[in-house]
Design an enzyme around this catalytic site. Structure first.
Site, mmCIF file in Angstrom:
data_model
loop_
_atom_site.group_PDB
_atom_site.id
_atom_site.type_symbol
_atom_site.label_atom_id
_atom_site.label_comp_id
_atom_site.label_asym_id
_atom_site.label_seq_id
_atom_site.Cartn_x
_atom_site.Cartn_y
_atom_site.Cartn_z
ATOM 1 N N ASN A 146 29.655 19.789 -1.045
ATOM 2 C CA ASN A 146 29.543 20.979 -1.314
ATOM 3 C C ASN A 146 28.442 21.468 -2.702
ATOM 4 O O ASN A 146 29.307 20.367 -3.827
ATOM 5 C CB ASN A 146 30.710 22.188 -1.519
ATOM 6 C CG ASN A 146 30.252 23.988 -1.898
ATOM 7 O OD1 ASN A 146 29.539 24.690 -0.840
ATOM 8 N ND2 ASN A 146 30.483 23.886 -2.861
ATOM 9 N N GLU A 210 25.185 21.487 1.023
ATOM 10 C CA GLU A 210 23.374 22.301 0.441
ATOM 11 C C GLU A 210 22.411 21.319 0.247
ATOM 12 O O GLU A 210 21.310 21.505 -0.079
ATOM 13 C CB GLU A 210 23.653 22.943 -0.866
ATOM 14 C CG GLU A 210 24.399 24.248 -0.373
ATOM 15 C CD GLU A 210 25.768 24.405 -0.806
ATOM 16 O OE1 GLU A 210 26.807 23.453 -0.435
ATOM 17 O OE2 GLU A 210 26.513 25.376 -0.492
ATOM 18 N N ASP A 259 26.589 37.915 -17.747
ATOM 19 C CA ASP A 259 26.491 38.052 -16.408
ATOM 20 C C ASP A 259 25.013 39.009 -15.761
ATOM 21 O O ASP A 259 24.406 39.124 -16.511
ATOM 22 C CB ASP A 259 27.576 38.684 -15.574
ATOM 23 C CG ASP A 259 28.096 37.541 -14.489
ATOM 24 O OD1 ASP A 259 27.174 36.521 -14.774
ATOM 25 O OD2 ASP A 259 28.986 36.891 -14.068
HETATM 26 C C1 LIG Z 1 22.592 30.532 -12.394
HETATM 27 C C2 LIG Z 1 23.617 31.445 -11.552
HETATM 28 C C3 LIG Z 1 24.864 31.190 -12.544
HETATM 29 C C4 LIG Z 1 25.248 31.669 -11.641
HETATM 30 N N1 LIG Z 1 27.568 31.297 -11.372
HETATM 31 C C5 LIG Z 1 28.328 30.895 -10.798
HETATM 32 C C6 LIG Z 1 29.208 31.225 -11.300
HETATM 33 O O1 LIG Z 1 30.459 31.074 -12.582
HETATM 34 N N2 LIG Z 1 30.548 31.760 -10.588
HETATM 35 C C7 LIG Z 1 30.620 31.868 -9.378
HETATM 36 O O2 LIG Z 1 31.430 31.820 -8.438
HETATM 37 N N3 LIG Z 1 29.170 31.708 -8.604
HETATM 38 C C8 LIG Z 1 28.034 31.760 -9.904
HETATM 39 N N4 LIG Z 1 27.633 31.800 -9.474
HETATM 40 C C9 LIG Z 1 26.430 31.834 -7.955
HETATM 41 C C10 LIG Z 1 26.526 30.818 -6.281
HETATM 42 O O3 LIG Z 1 25.985 29.194 -7.215
HETATM 43 C C11 LIG Z 1 25.842 30.433 -5.727
HETATM 44 O O4 LIG Z 1 27.089 32.388 -5.025
HETATM 45 C C12 LIG Z 1 26.537 29.632 -4.493
HETATM 46 O O5 LIG Z 1 26.450 30.248 -3.511
HETATM 47 C C13 LIG Z 1 28.470 29.555 -4.236
HETATM 48 O O6 LIG Z 1 27.904 28.110 -3.746
HETATM 49 P P1 LIG Z 1 29.584 28.141 -2.740
HETATM 50 O O7 LIG Z 1 30.149 29.156 -1.444
HETATM 51 O O8 LIG Z 1 29.096 26.977 -1.730
HETATM 52 O O9 LIG Z 1 30.871 27.518 -3.936
HETATM 53 C C14 LIG Z 1 25.883 31.972 -10.134
HETATM 54 C C15 LIG Z 1 24.146 31.039 -9.827
HETATM 55 C C16 LIG Z 1 23.809 31.355 -10.481
HETATM 56 C C17 LIG Z 1 22.396 31.673 -10.031
#
Ligand SMILES: Cc1cc2nc3c(=O)[nH]c(=O)nc-3n(C[C@H](O)[C@H](O)[C@H](O)COP(=O)(O)O)c2cc1C
Length: 440
Positions: A146, A210, A259
């Site tokens: 992941n 991904e 945020d």
């Molecule tokens: C710059 C940036 C920072 C992010 N920070 C967070 C975070 O701190 N916690 C979180 O849950 N998602 C965060 N996200 C969103 C996740 O990366 C996004 O929802 C992703 O699809 C999660 O992937 P997963 O479901 O495979 O874990 C962030 C996205 C970006 C672009």
């Protein structure tokens, strides 16, 4: 040659889309202030000298539609079509024996996160944050990789606070290993081609790696290398890699942090990442993203635009979709066929993507990537008495203590079909092809 961060910077340099800051900047507030001032420029920015660190810093690699078009080798309004086509054709990444990410390896007591440019972005932030790291982990049951983007608060030489809660996949994966009483091994790659960040920030089905999406974006397998101390793989051309474990059964205060909605998220009990090793290129370039910037919101927007585009294309002839700059607003341009169509389009968009709050439907001659153009269409073509679609008590953005996001408004800002001649826009011949630089 694998397309990496440096390849991307060269691409931007040749297209006159790269700013360089030679003067030394303080990573506490000054560097973010310069980033913010340059945000609307549609140019990437490299900071050559950052106080307290020997590494350069890069920002704004995906801050405009034109930049994304350059990366996807298409026109701005076609980025989303390219996205959909490539996501539909995932490609396995390829393991290689080594790469530039391994030029310097430091483990154990040699680890010192303070060597990196530790950037404090906003005045109430709890301290410096890593914002552009892609987090790689494996599901302890299936072994499937992941990749996600998660903010990380600097807490000491080898310690970071990390925000990673279910239903995000990383949070679910950690929950599984915590139930087994085990720490979760992760690696964080910083300084990648934007394709890696775009793929990592995309919500894909559970069990989809991904990196197979970012390979599809680049139309060739992403090259990966094994980490030194944990059983995960990272891009071989990453600039910096942090390896370690997210501790089981440990939570500590993390935040506040400014945020993506431009509000501070409060202090929360969040996970702790203990860093066991750092590897990097000799002259590594550290990457940062300012939360809520146009870069951040474009990264968050694209996968959601793809969802909306796919849904509205079933009910209308869609020209372009744009969810920037907040991912709760959407502008959709269509070639209208009947008068009620814009409301059908807005309804389909709301159904496809629940965080959406405002949806403006415009004619094909309006540029959905230009906020001024959208306001022009609203002011000159919408009818507030008849052209609105109001949906009440609908699910919206889930973290909504004040119930601000529980209703939705669709706006028909299209001209009446039988009066198209009266609503025809004036044209200045040659304007769309002109390059201002040729006259200066
Ligand atoms: C710059 C940036 C920072 C992010 N920070 C967070 C975070 O701190 N916690 C979180 O849950 N998602 C965060 N996200 C969103 C996740 O990366 C996004 O929802 C992703 O699809 C999660 O992937 P997963 O479901 O495979 O874990 C962030 C996205 C970006 C672009």
């Amino acid at each position: 040659m694998q397309r990496d961060l440096r390849y991307c910077l060269e691409q931007f340099r040749s297209a006159n889309r790269l700013l360089t800051v030679g003067r030394e900047v303080d990573p506490r507030f000054e560097l973010p202030a310069v980033m913010k001032a340059a945000e609307g420029s549609g140019q990437a920015i490299v900071f050559e000298k950052v106080k307290g660190s020997r590494f350069r810093v890069v920002n704004n690699l995906a801050g405009s539609r034109d930049m994304l078009a350059l990366l996807f080798e298409t026109r701005p309004e076609r980025v989303i079509n390219q996205w959909i086509e490539r996501v539909d054709n995932p490609m396995e990444p390829r393991l290689v024996s080594s790469g530039p990410a391994k030029e310097v390896v430091k483990a154990g007591s040699k680890v010192d996160l303070g060597e990196l440019p530790m950037i404090t972005h906003c005045h109430k932030d709890a301290g410096p944050y890593i914002t552009a790291g892609i987090v790689v982990a494996k599901d302890p049951d299936t072994g499937i990789r992941n990749v996600s983007v998660n903010r990380m608060q600097y807490k000491g030489r080898n310690k970071l606070g990390i925000r990673m809660m279910p239903p995000q996949h990383l949070g679910l994966i950690h929950e599984k290993s915590e139930k087994k009483g085990k720490n979760l091994e992760i690696a964080v790659a910083i300084g990648n081609h934007p394709f890696e960040i775009l793929a990592a920030a995309t919500t894909v089905d559970r069990g989809v790696d991904e990196f197979s999406i970012s390979s599809a974006f680049r139309k060739e397998p992403l090259q990966l290398v094994k980490c030194e101390t944990v059983d995960v793989e990272v891009p071989a051309t990453a600039e910096i890699v942090l390896e370690g474990e997210v501790l089981a059964g440990v939570r500590e205060p993390e935040g506040p942090f400014g945020d993506f909605m431009q509000y501070y998220v409060p202090v929360m009990e969040n996970h702790v990442f203990e860093v066991k090793a750092i590897s990097h290129r000799q002259d590594a370039i550290y990457q940062t993203i300012q939360a809520s910037s146009l870069e951040d919101t474009h990264i968050l927007a694209l996968s959601r635009e793809a969802q909306v585009y796919a849904a509205v294309s079933k009910v209308a002839e869609v020209r372009a979709v744009c969810l920037a700059p907040t991912i709760m607003n959407c502008a959709i341009s269509i070639r209208k066929r009947f008068e009620a169509e814009p409301k059908d389009v807005a309804a389909a968009a709301f159904e496809a993507y629940s965080w959406l709050k405002y949806c403006v439907v415009v004619d094909h001659d309006v540029n959905v990537f230009d906020g001024n153009d959208i306001w022009w269409a609203m002011a000159t073509r919408s009818r507030p008495d008849t052209g609105l679609l109001l949906l009440e008590n609908e699910p919206g953005f889930p973290r909504d203590p004040f119930q601000i996001h529980q209703s939705k408004l669709g706006i028909d800002a299209t001209a009446p079909l039988n009066q198209w001649e009266e609503f025809e826009r004036k044209i200045v011949p040659g304007f769309d092809k002109l390059r201002l630089d040729d006259y200066l």
